[in-house]
Write an enzyme that holds these catalytic residues in place. Sequence first.
Site, PDB file in Angstrom:
ATOM      1  N   TYR A 168       0.798  -1.241   0.000  1.00 33.59           N
ATOM      2  CA  TYR A 168       0.000   0.000   0.000  1.00 33.59           C
ATOM      3  C   TYR A 168       0.825   1.283   0.000  1.00 33.59           C
ATOM      4  CZ  TYR A 168      -4.258  -2.632   0.094  1.00 33.59           C
ATOM      5  OH  TYR A 168      -5.279  -3.473  -0.276  1.00 33.59           O
ATOM      6  N   GLU A 212      -8.579  -7.188   4.470  1.00 31.34           N
ATOM      7  CA  GLU A 212      -7.774  -8.242   3.847  1.00 31.34           C
ATOM      8  C   GLU A 212      -7.087  -9.106   4.912  1.00 31.34           C
ATOM      9  OE1 GLU A 212      -5.505  -5.937   0.974  1.00 31.34           O
ATOM     10  OE2 GLU A 212      -7.367  -5.455  -0.072  1.00 31.34           O
TER      11      GLU A 212
END
Length: 408
Positions: free
Chosen positions: A95, A137
């Site tokens: 990310y 997730e």
Amino acid sequence: MISAISRPYIAASVPVLREHGVAISRCFYQRLFAAHPELKNMFNMPNQQAGTQQQALAAAIFAYAANIDNPEALAPVISRIVQKHVSLGISEAHYPIVGKHLLDAIAEILGAAATPELLAAWAEAYGLLAAALVSEERKQYQAHGIAPGEYLSVTVARKQKESDSVTSFYLRATDGSLLPAFQPGQYISVAVDIEQLALRQLRQYSLSDAPDRGHWRISVKREPENIAADGPYPAGLVSNLLHDACHEGDVLQVSPPCGDFVLAQEDRRPLVLISAGVGVTPMMSMLHGSLQQSPQRPVNFLYAALNGRHHPLKGELNSLRRRHGQIRSHIAYEKPGADDLPQKDYQQQGYLQLAQLPDALLPHDGSYFLCGPAPFMQVQRDALLARGVAAHQIRQEVFGPSLLQHLQ
Ligand code: FAD
């Protein structure tokens, strides 16, 4: 929730993103792959070359900005992204890398218009989205009992030709244990090394068999060379490799079952499964799953193919129909072959035309699932809406990169 300081900057970005979204995402991918070539393994490279991935990302960024204060609209889309990310093995560490290159790309393409305030607002918005995705997730990886990027080894126990272009692969755990049940409609990612590109590529394949047989089955269409106006483009990398070079006894690396295009346990409305081509795969699994979960529930199975030679899993559908009276089917063949018998093999010649079908096949209170090429789904969705079916009754699965587009 986005801060009051950042909100107006994000809102003001919507028209800018509409105009420059594709340029930003193209620049983003160039920067990302230059700095991290290893991440090419996580992306579908032909989609990169075709530009579809860039369009999908641009649509995603735009839709996110336009809906930033509308969590109800974003929630189902975030759920779908989470599922896809887990199937790809995306980890928390990805990310910050993506965030950096996205902000750099916005700065490069917008130039002087990318003020420090606007970039700070986007950094905040991206951070919020990333945090939401990471948290969901993490839960998914824990539930599957695997680490991000870890794959399961499965053996190809059987390879079965289903039509001129589709072949099924029956997968079993390499240690002989039973593979876990999945939710009908889910898919797995298959990881394949492509020698000529020196890349690993991941592709998603819907599980096409009943959910609890201890094995998984994928049914893969051989993707031919694409003779487009601006082509020709090479034949599909992974599907052809699976057809030609993956044999019984071979071991494949796959993700756990993912995806939220699934039957809801509590839903007892008549089930209507509408598909075309290889889009039949999740529908067959849903058909099996529905018969097991709610044996009395009516299921209408509507399907479109070129003709009987391109009709995968036809024998399996017919066998289920003979055994379960609550299945109604309606098959459309665009160009029936000499062996295809009207009424017996197909009920409609040409495209599947929902407008011509009786309410018994398309009930107003039905729960609708659509899967097939994008133009097919658009036409069928419009036809359902025109018949008075509400948008919330219709769910769709796209076999390509189109996340978030329907939020626009
Ligand atoms: P790719 O190499 O990815 O190529 C795809 C197409 O792009 C080819 O036609 C190729 O000619 C063309 N192309 C290549 N380069 C360019 C270029 N530069 N410009 C334009 N076009 C280009 N598929 C199934 O068969 N069965 C399933 O059950 C199934 N389920 C799926 C479920 C989900 C959730 C998703 C997202 C996809 C599913 N798919 C399924 C599709 C599958 O994941 C693959 O996309 C498909 O097999 C094609 O992959 P490939 O590597 O063979 O083709």
